[in-house]
Enzyme design. Sequence first.
Site: not given
Length: 282
Positions: A125, A71
């Site tokens: 992540y 994003d």
Amino acid sequence: MRAFRIAYDGRPYFGFQRQPDVPTVEDALLDALRDLGVLDGADPGPACSRPSTDDAGDDVPTGYAAAGRTDAGVSARSQTVAFEAPDWLTPAAFNAELPAAIRAWAAADAPADFHATHDATRRTYRYHLYGPTLDDDRVRAALDALTGEGDFHNLTTDDEGTVRTLDADCARDGDFIVLTLSADGFARHMVRRIVALVRAVGSGESGLDRIDRVLGPDSLDGPAGVPTAPATPLVLADVTYPDLSFEPDSRAVESARDVFEKRRIEAATAARVVGDLCDWTE
């Protein structure tokens, strides 16, 4: 077919996937390949491997795909793109036409049918959660409750692919708690909503029983739902391909280290300036 590891500071970009009128990481990658002549005569490949923006055009290399779409504001250390590349296209050569915030640093030969999205078996992540007052034990308990197979439908806007098997860990680093989340894949916004939920438990705002409700079958909307944590503290740390062996390019690695060290110093300096303003208002 060759796969490239890409690191980037995502703060200046509106996400990875290219889109009209705003800068994205993928735009920069494809612009660099165009300037290097790699796109000359390229077959755009099947529609499923091309960016979905209607007016983005067909100018992608044959077999092109990326590991995932980060994003706006999200950074990466091991984003991976793969395509049919000429032998001379090393990571260092790739960097010659890339902006400083984006660095290729390793490459691997791949099978002819390799797909950077579908062949990834694991994605990891890291989230740098600012939490000087968060209770570490409560944070770890929240992560333990989320670990394993579960239906994360209340932590994403996706309607499908919400059942995932999550591994999670954390480590205190000064005022920050570094959350490490790994799974075979993540639904949209899932990582950042997990972070928001863990933060709520760690601060005492929510009890551990909230996690049971979030993972339960009922949909939680409005105030009962989980918000999305900010994007900029998030890093795509690793993407696993068991059959590939990535070889770092020493020149490219040195370039990446120099570039990101300069950006680290710039960010640290900016933090001190803002800290000066905060001190003045006290």
